[in-house]
Design a protein around this motif. Structure first.
Motif, PDB file in Angstrom:
ATOM      1  N   GLU A 159      45.893  11.155  49.610  1.00 23.66           N
ATOM      2  CA  GLU A 159      45.522  11.841  48.370  1.00 23.66           C
ATOM      3  C   GLU A 159      46.556  12.916  48.023  1.00 23.66           C
ATOM      4  O   GLU A 159      46.931  13.084  46.870  1.00 23.66           O
ATOM      5  CB  GLU A 159      44.122  12.462  48.497  1.00 23.66           C
ATOM      6  CG  GLU A 159      43.013  11.431  48.499  1.00 23.66           C
ATOM      7  CD  GLU A 159      41.658  12.046  48.794  1.00 23.66           C
ATOM      8  OE1 GLU A 159      41.578  13.222  49.219  1.00 23.66           O
ATOM      9  OE2 GLU A 159      40.654  11.342  48.575  1.00 23.66           O
ATOM     10  N   HIS A 160      47.005  13.649  49.041  1.00 22.98           N
ATOM     11  CA  HIS A 160      48.008  14.690  48.827  1.00 22.98           C
ATOM     12  C   HIS A 160      49.336  14.074  48.334  1.00 22.98           C
ATOM     13  O   HIS A 160      49.964  14.585  47.409  1.00 22.98           O
ATOM     14  CB  HIS A 160      48.224  15.464  50.122  1.00 22.98           C
ATOM     15  CG  HIS A 160      49.268  16.522  50.031  1.00 22.98           C
ATOM     16  ND1 HIS A 160      49.090  17.672  49.290  1.00 22.98           N
ATOM     17  CD2 HIS A 160      50.504  16.600  50.560  1.00 22.98           C
ATOM     18  CE1 HIS A 160      50.173  18.412  49.380  1.00 22.98           C
ATOM     19  NE2 HIS A 160      51.058  17.778  50.152  1.00 22.98           N
TER      20      HIS A 160
ATOM     21  N   ARG B 168      44.972   9.372  57.766  1.00 19.53           N
ATOM     22  CA  ARG B 168      43.913  10.145  57.117  1.00 19.53           C
ATOM     23  C   ARG B 168      43.967   9.959  55.606  1.00 19.53           C
ATOM     24  O   ARG B 168      45.034   9.933  55.009  1.00 19.53           O
ATOM     25  CB  ARG B 168      44.068  11.632  57.463  1.00 19.53           C
ATOM     26  CG  ARG B 168      43.784  11.916  58.928  1.00 19.53           C
ATOM     27  CD  ARG B 168      43.885  13.375  59.304  1.00 19.53           C
ATOM     28  NE  ARG B 168      43.269  14.244  58.309  1.00 19.53           N
ATOM     29  CZ  ARG B 168      43.807  15.400  57.908  1.00 19.53           C
ATOM     30  NH1 ARG B 168      44.955  15.809  58.398  1.00 19.53           N
ATOM     31  NH2 ARG B 168      43.191  16.139  57.010  1.00 19.53           N
TER      32      ARG B 168
ATOM     33  N   GLU C 207      43.038  12.073  53.354  1.00 25.04           N
ATOM     34  CA  GLU C 207      43.511  13.300  52.716  1.00 25.04           C
ATOM     35  C   GLU C 207      45.035  13.327  52.606  1.00 25.04           C
ATOM     36  O   GLU C 207      45.580  13.862  51.643  1.00 25.04           O
ATOM     37  CB  GLU C 207      43.031  14.538  53.498  1.00 25.04           C
ATOM     38  CG  GLU C 207      41.534  14.748  53.471  1.00 25.04           C
ATOM     39  CD  GLU C 207      40.814  13.917  54.526  1.00 25.04           C
ATOM     40  OE1 GLU C 207      41.478  13.413  55.464  1.00 25.04           O
ATOM     41  OE2 GLU C 207      39.589  13.757  54.391  1.00 25.04           O
TER      42      GLU C 207
END
Length: 62
Positions: free
Chosen positions: A54-55, A49, A51
């Motif tokens: 990005e995290h 994913r 996300e």
């Protein structure tokens, strides 16, 4: 003797096929390693994913 050293070696798989096979296997092993490493903490499929990445990037910037 010079004629013997000039003989062509016939290989089962051409060099380019072997190189591509090694690259393909390396990519698969890389993603399997990501899934195992991330799967210890969370769901292994979450590594794909956007996300998640990005995290991770945001955590390393701080």
């Amino acid at each position: 003797m010079a004629e013997e050293s000039r003989k062509l070696v016939h290989r089962r798989f051409p060099l380019i096929v072997r190189i591509l096979l090694y690259v393909y296997v390396a990519i698969i092993v890389f993603f399997v390693g990501l899934m195992i490493g991330y799967g210890i903490l969370n769901n292994p499929m979450e590594v794909f994913r956007l996300e998640t990445w990005e995290h991770i990037i945001n955590m390393t910037k701080e």
